[in-house]
Enzyme design. Structure first.
Site, PDB file in Angstrom:
ATOM      1  N   THR B  95       0.861  -1.181   0.000  1.00 42.31           N
ATOM      2  CA  THR B  95       0.000   0.000   0.000  1.00 42.31           C
ATOM      3  C   THR B  95       0.898   1.231   0.000  1.00 42.31           C
ATOM      4  O   THR B  95       1.580   1.509   0.984  1.00 42.31           O
ATOM      5  CB  THR B  95      -0.904   0.001   1.242  1.00 42.31           C
ATOM      6  OG1 THR B  95      -1.691  -1.198   1.227  1.00 42.31           O
ATOM      7  CG2 THR B  95      -1.825   1.209   1.237  1.00 42.31           C
ATOM      8  N   LYS B 171      -7.062   0.786  -3.471  1.00 46.72           N
ATOM      9  CA  LYS B 171      -6.706   0.256  -2.143  1.00 46.72           C
ATOM     10  C   LYS B 171      -6.790   1.347  -1.069  1.00 46.72           C
ATOM     11  O   LYS B 171      -7.357   1.128   0.016  1.00 46.72           O
ATOM     12  CB  LYS B 171      -5.288  -0.318  -2.220  1.00 46.72           C
ATOM     13  CG  LYS B 171      -4.624  -0.622  -0.899  1.00 46.72           C
ATOM     14  CD  LYS B 171      -5.246  -1.792  -0.142  1.00 46.72           C
ATOM     15  CE  LYS B 171      -4.373  -2.158   1.061  1.00 46.72           C
ATOM     16  NZ  LYS B 171      -5.095  -2.965   2.031  1.00 46.72           N
ATOM     17  N   LYS B 241      -0.910   6.705   8.500  1.00 43.65           N
ATOM     18  CA  LYS B 241      -0.170   6.628   7.234  1.00 43.65           C
ATOM     19  C   LYS B 241      -1.155   6.481   6.061  1.00 43.65           C
ATOM     20  O   LYS B 241      -1.071   7.193   5.050  1.00 43.65           O
ATOM     21  CB  LYS B 241       0.793   5.436   7.285  1.00 43.65           C
ATOM     22  CG  LYS B 241       1.689   5.268   6.085  1.00 43.65           C
ATOM     23  CD  LYS B 241       2.857   4.309   6.352  1.00 43.65           C
ATOM     24  CE  LYS B 241       2.440   2.853   6.380  1.00 43.65           C
ATOM     25  NZ  LYS B 241       2.358   2.226   5.030  1.00 43.65           N
TER      26      LYS B 241
END
Lengths: 294, 294, 294, 294
Positions: B95, B171, B241
């Site tokens: 990711t 994603k 994040k």
């Protein structure tokens, strides 16, 4: 059983029909009498006032549009509370503010009448098919008495607590989850669309992975199709009413609700954009507008 | 087929194992070599550098922790790009930020190497069971070549488009939906709790009506149990994040994301409260704190 | 001139005093009669009811606490509207909701009485010194008649329009600017404090550069001193009342107000934290709490 | 004194001119050399590189556009740091991210050079008139040395602390206060306009009561005039850069900044609406758009 039903709108009508189907005798009232014609044809008795309904039964349902119409139907000059017998039950199915639900609870209690909250999830076709979800709250004994009736239109019946107001708060909460899921998906669709990914694509991925709930599938489908004007669509103004009641609940309990405020702003903006009467999923268009997509 | 795999963390390890199970020959690399012992025992070849892996295969997977470690593993002094043959494929499963995904795309393209985005949904146990969801993006031909390999660990494989960066954005979007669903439920649970309704009660109603998705059930269950410290829990810092990358994506495409900003603030506040390393569902506690519930 | 004054709280008392100082004859009413002792000693006539006041004058001021008390004092059984002569003027100085201001306007109009909105900015000491800011709205002719009276306590008198409700909206708007400036500074102070810069330092820089207004100096000073409990401090609950009325105004005109919603959430959170009765600048502590500073 | 100045944009040019006016000898550099013609005509020496400037002086100012251009001018191949003597001072006046300010601090410290932060408030005409506000941070001794130079263009010089990064954070904070005041006023103007009150009216009331600061008067005036395209207007993109740096600062210190996020969303939306290069006060139009006013 002889049962009363006050408020034969789209939803109330379907619920009343199910009670008839279940073999119950209905006494009904509606402001617009003609709405009840087919029920009368099937044997329902049409009363002149909510009080007339309440006088004839031990259990009366109500399904009015909002706080004001419920207040009028229950505590107005010809209201249910006027004639409902001591120990008889008023089952209120409308989506109300907490303040209104409390007025019902306390007003009935003062008259030794019993108030049961039985809010419902689902639209009229689900009601007609007996597939509503029903959220109940009230005294145990009363809930037991109304349970067989609720089963006429409810596929599942949930118990939210002993205070009837709790059925109202749970309902407002679940409605908030609809609107906030729409906003959530709107942000995702807008960003993906702007980045060149067709919202249909991510919608398909979403609803085949971890986001498979009816709330995703049903609303997301309308969103990616930009389908805001189908018959029976619940309008933005209804959404705003719900969100106002939810935020007011937060105000009563001193609970900040930042997501709810974002939704409220989107709904206000949708009204300002001329979309007041379109399906509330049109709030999708506010995210698109803010992103330069229209 | 001989396949490379760079980055054998919890997730990468499970994925690599599935590739072995599928009968493929693996060349692997990991910063901490001992993490690979059991794979080597099963026949995997342990290389000294990512470049050594890439030199030996036509398809190399990578599953690094973040942008920086991916950048290093791909374009660093001993990186994949150094030795990957023309026309060979790098399948990146991490990711990443959009900016990093673009650097990969353009850096590989400049070397006539092929970059495929194949982001995954699910945790290590799902990977070990071959039940990940995989979101792919890249050239058709390349996708066809890697498809049988993806099937080793992916129960379903979705196609997000021809630009590999699209797998990254999808994603990030789906991760945002996790966090925003948690915030949504947190507001509901806090308000209901304060009003005297046990969150377990509304959680049960929710997940048996319209909010039945894994995203509701899995996270909601942890929330009502206040279970924030189980082994393998993805920490608040990971959530932050993700949200930073999602908001940066909005910044690149000029898309306002008000819900994402609320989530970011909750995560920052969770860190300030000392919860940086607890399961990110702990953001539930920020809603409770703001409501005076702790 | 003979003038009526209904509602002798801290603010009303100071305003009434200024009218006496200006040589006017006062007929006054207050729920707690003893509050008026000193005014009576100076020659004011104490009436038994608001209606008694209104019967004796051509201009009556009111300065009640909120919507409900104003409604009662004006349209209650012994209210102003009962006895105010046709063509006589009610000057309402309270901070009301738009809905209540409209009820006053329409209720008086129906009785051929004149309603003037004259909301005030400033605290009791400013009123006592004749240094309030007054925002008027109403018919030109009526404004001319009350102008000399307003000058008794107002240093500056502004004209917001011909519809008396406009004085209410302007007042709500300016109050919002207080709360939003506090939130704005709170975010700045919290971030700077956490980064090791004493809020006093940035407060001094701020108020000597571009942020020199009373709204910065007065509230900022309390914030950096954490001074939330001084006598006469306007409490969080008052702030919440103001913000609710401002947000409701947005709701009526379909205007999203994202900053106002953030303020509302901070105020709710302050109440949940037990600060309901402290100076509303205590919302500073919510920003500090969210940043781990307390 | 012989002083260096790197970066002669609109602001740097005005500051350099003031240093010349103050009797100092200037060595200057600018990417576009012709920008310096008039300064050279007045005796300034034009160097070929920032390093050439730094080689000749004990104090060098820089006023570059952003992080990247500052990084290049300081640590690039021909940068200031290459040739600045030990114990000599670099006074950086640009608005940077905290991360960049730290890189400057640490990079200079590693070379035993001294870094002083001296951020400035005001626009080029204020600089030309010697009326900037200057926010300094750094070692006491160094500040003393540069003080007389700062007085050439600064009407007031403030001390933010001993760590030069603090001058950067204070500057970012004060810029945030500009944008958040604009949003605050935008909400007020939109609501009042929709309710039939001319924004000029409430603007006049505002700026004559408690909201009298330059930040209110200067930006509010442009807002009510819808004046977004005047020469020298600081664009939306600049605002977005500032807000990103401010939010990143919040991210570093784990401080939620809900108002800042609202501003960021407005600025993104302004860019999506095609207003990227108009004065950032155009974010007023986003509030109007959301309210159906355009």
């Amino acid at each position: 059983m002889k049962v009363g039903f006050v408020g034969i709108g789209a939803m109330g009508h379907a619920m009343a029909q199910r009670l008839l189907d279940g073999g119950h005798d209905l006494v009904i009232w509606n402001r617009t009498r003609s709405r009840a014609d087919d029920l009368v044809a099937r044997g329902a008795i049409l009363a002149d006032t909510p009080a007339d309904v309440a006088r004839q039964v031990r259990i009366v349902f109500s399904m009015m549009f909002d706080d004001a119409s419920t207040e009028q139907a229950v505590f107005g000059a010809e209201g249910i509370a006027l004639s409902l017998a001591r120990g008889a039950i008023h089952v209120c199915c409308a989506t109300l503010s907490l303040a209104q639900a409390r007025r019902l609870r306390d007003g009935h209690a003062g008259r030794e009448q019993i108030y049961v909250g039985a809010t419902v999830l689902g639209r009229p076709p689900a009601a007609a098919a007996g597939e509503l979800f029903v959220i109940t709250a009230g005294e145990d004994e009363a809930l037991k008495r109304v349970h067989p009736l609720l089963e006429c239109f409810g596929a599942r019946i949930f118990d939210a607590g002993r205070d009837p107001v709790q059925a109202t708060l749970v309902k407002l909460s679940l409605n908030f989850m609809i609107y906030s899921t729409i906003e959530q998906m709107a942000e995702v669709f807008a960003l993906n669309e702007k980045a060149g990914i067709d919202p249909h694509t991510i919608f398909a991925i979403m609803t085949n992975t971890f986001y498979t709930a009816p709330v995703h599938r049903n609303y997301g489908k309308l969103m990616v199709a930009h389908e805001y004007d189908h018959p029976g669509a619940p309008p933005v103004t209804l959404g705003l009413k719900d969100m106002k009641m939810f935020l007011d609940a937060g105000g009563e309990y001193d609970v900040p609700l930042p997501y709810a405020s974002v939704v409220r702003d989107r709904l206000l903006s949708a009204i300002s954009a001329g979309d007041a009467n379109r399906d509330f999923v049109v709030l999708m268009e506010r995210a698109r507008q803010d992103s330069g997509l229209k």
